[in-house]
Design an enzyme around this catalytic site. Structure first.
Site, short mmCIF file in Angstrom:
data_model
loop_
_atom_site.label_atom_id
_atom_site.label_comp_id
_atom_site.label_asym_id
_atom_site.label_seq_id
_atom_site.Cartn_x
_atom_site.Cartn_y
_atom_site.Cartn_z
N GLY A 285 12.60 -49.62 -24.01
CA GLY A 285 10.85 -50.04 -23.74
C GLY A 285 11.03 -51.45 -23.14
N CYS A 286 9.46 -51.75 -23.12
CA CYS A 286 9.11 -53.31 -22.13
C CYS A 286 9.75 -54.90 -23.21
CB CYS A 286 7.87 -53.36 -22.46
SG CYS A 286 6.76 -54.07 -21.22
N GLN A 287 10.14 -54.70 -23.98
CA GLN A 287 10.69 -55.77 -24.87
C GLN A 287 12.11 -55.37 -25.36
OE1 GLN A 287 8.41 -57.62 -25.73
NE2 GLN A 287 6.48 -57.07 -25.67
#
Lengths: 139, 407
Positions: free
Chosen positions: A50-52
């Site tokens: 994901g992005c994080q």
């Protein structure tokens, strides 16, 4: 212990912390003490990206029950996964598929349920259920 | 801090800044992602809907004329703001991303052939990478990337070497959204022009922090978004020199952008309408005009100077924390600080800062290739606007220090 009993146990544990700082300090402890995933399991198929942060989730079947191992590069995420594994690991595929997870919300980590934060705890839960479904289909 | 700006009065213009999160005063340091809106901008939106809402350029009736006038006035406000020569050089888009896509499509289809090269830099965000990759897939062009040094400054020697007879366009960020580097765009443009190569400048991170004069820069295209400059979401600007815009085909087809349509042939409207298919965001344009007037009331120079003081103060204070690593230490830098503390994951730090009421950005900031170059997965990014204060920076520094002790 059923999945719900395990969830209730976690909720009880967290009810002892009066502020969020203590909750997160506990999550960090849990994250740091989570058994590392087998290096061989750190393959792209097991990666939820994901992005994080990144999460690796693997599953094996032992005597009709599904056992999960997981890892993340972020410690808080690892702490949450360790709770997730504690609740979901060691149950039959049917039990896992039927489980409704309410503990994350109840221990005051609701914000981690949103689709993008914490790399989507929801996608982790979804992945856990997909593993259960796969093992069920095989049996 | 030493400034002519009355920061307390400015903060009072932004109602959201006085709210709390998790029972703590909000410290908003995610301005590079989007800025907060002053009351006058929100009221401008309200005013359009309550008093003058009508579709523009179409009606003969009174409201339509008022709305049309307001929209075209906003175009002139934008024109003056960046000192464009003509208001027809100002195209309203949905934002920076759409503006770059427009150029990648219209310019790319017209001027680029297989083997031609587009030059970007190693510090672009995805909006200035992906549209060119799409063009590459359509036309077989080659994407070349200008590297940067350990301070986060472009390697200008490499840039010179990468320019070739095959280069059709240089597309470069004015300011890096991750490292805050202010790129020497005037120099880049002058050098590219010496080879007759046009330059697109992505000004998304620049226009709210420094005065921009597209004629002085001699930029061929300059793009930015309303929402990062105290304006509304969903509107942005493509500035293009008339000589280029005249040569480019329309990007979208539909109403507004036509002169005449028959089933056999359509002729297109004049600039800027050629590029504005469909009902434009005439509410957003008016509010954007208001945001520009709001900034101009203080002056972009005064705003930039004050933000620079915030940047310097924050850098000094953060560096006192053990294990602090700041990514991007260019000599020319805008008010953005990307950092990591020891090996603490950016998500862990961001999660806990949030709980302390501090809004920062974490992750790769839509610049994954840049993260790859730096050899990291992501950073924590604090970005300042002119409504931020020294006290808020103290709160950030105290919070970072408190959080890092938890690991």
């Amino acid at each position: 212990m059923t999945i719900n009993e395990a969830q209730d146990r976690v909720i009880e544990e967290f009810s002892e912390f009066s502020d969020w700082m203590d909750k997160y300090a506990y999550l960090i402890d849990l994250g740091n003490s989570l058994d590392p995933i087998d290096e061989k399991a750190k393959i792209p198929q097991n990666l939820i990206e994901g992005c994080q942060s990144r999460v690796w989730l693997d599953a094996a079947e032992q005597e009709g029950k599904v056992v999960f191992t997981a890892e993340s590069d972020a410690v808080i995420v690892k702490g949450i996964i360790s709770l997730l594994i504690r609740v979901m690991s060691g149950h039959t595929p049917d039990e896992i598929l039927e489980a409704e997870l309410y503990f994350i919300d109840q221990i005051g980590l609701k914000e981690h349920l949103s689709p993008t934060r914490a790399n989507g705890l929801l996608s982790m839960v979804k992945q856990i259920k997909l593993y259960a479904l796969a093992f069920k289909a095989k049996s | 801090m030493d400034t002519t700006l009355d920061i307390a009065a400015i903060r009072a213009d932004f109602p959201i800044l006085s709210r709390t999160v998790y029972d703590r005063p909000l410290v908003y340091f995610d301005n590079a992602a989007t800025s907060q809106k002053p009351r006058c901008v929100v009221e401008a939106i309200e005013k359009v809907y309550y008093n003058q809402n009508a579709n523009i350029h179409r009606g003969v009736h009174y409201l339509s004329q008022v709305a049309t006038e307001a929209h075209e006035e906003a175009r002139q406000t934008v024109q003056a703001f960046i000192n464009a020569a003509e208001s027809r050089e100002i195209i309203f888009t949905r934002g920076t991303t759409e503006a770059i896509n427009l150029i990648a499509t219209s310019f790319g289809e017209t001027f680029c052939n297989e083997g031609d090269e587009i030059l970007i830099t190693g510090m672009e965000h995805h909006a200035n990478i992906v549209p060119w990759q799409l063009l590459r897939d359509r036309k077989g062009i080659v994407l070349k990337v200008v590297p940067f040094n350990e301070r986060g400054e472009l390697d200008m020697e490499a840039f010179s070497k990468l320019l070739s007879p095959k280069t059709k366009l240089v597309s470069v960020a004015h300011i890096s959204n991750v490292m805050g580097t202010v790129n020497p765009v005037a120099k880049i443009i002058a050098e590219a022009h010496a080879h007759n190569i046009p330059v697109l400048v992505d000004g998304a991170q620049a226009v709210s922090h420094m005065p921009v004069d597209v004629q002085a820069l001699d930029a061929d295209f300059y793009v930015f978004s309303g929402h990062k400059m105290y304006g509304p979401n969903g509107i942005g600007v493509l500035y293009g020199k008339e000589k280029w815009l005249e040569q480019l085909p329309p990007y979208h087809g539909g109403g507004e952008m036509i002169a005449t349509v028959t089933y056999e042939k359509t002729t297109y409207a004049e600039l800027p309408f050629k590029f504005e298919a469909g009902t434009p965001d005439y509410v957003g344009s008016v509010a954007l005009g208001e945001a520009i007037r709001y900034m101009q009331k203080f002056g972009l120079k005064a705003i930039g100077d004050y933000e620079h003081q915030l940047l310097q103060y924050a850098t000094e204070q953060l560096m006192k924390i053990d294990g602090m690593r700041i990514f991007g230490t260019a000599a020319e830098k805008a008010s953005v600080i990307s950092f990591l503390v020891r090996d603490i994951h950016h998500f862990d730090m961001g999660t806990l800062l949030d709980k302390l009421g501090i809004a920062v950005r974490t992750g790769h900031h839509c610049a994954m290739p840049l993260m790859h170059t730096l050899g990291i997965e992501g950073t924590i990014r604090a970005s300042f606007a002119f409504y931020n204060t020294k006290e808020e920076i103290d709160a950030l520094v105290a919070a970072v220090d408190r959080v890092q002790k938890m690991f």
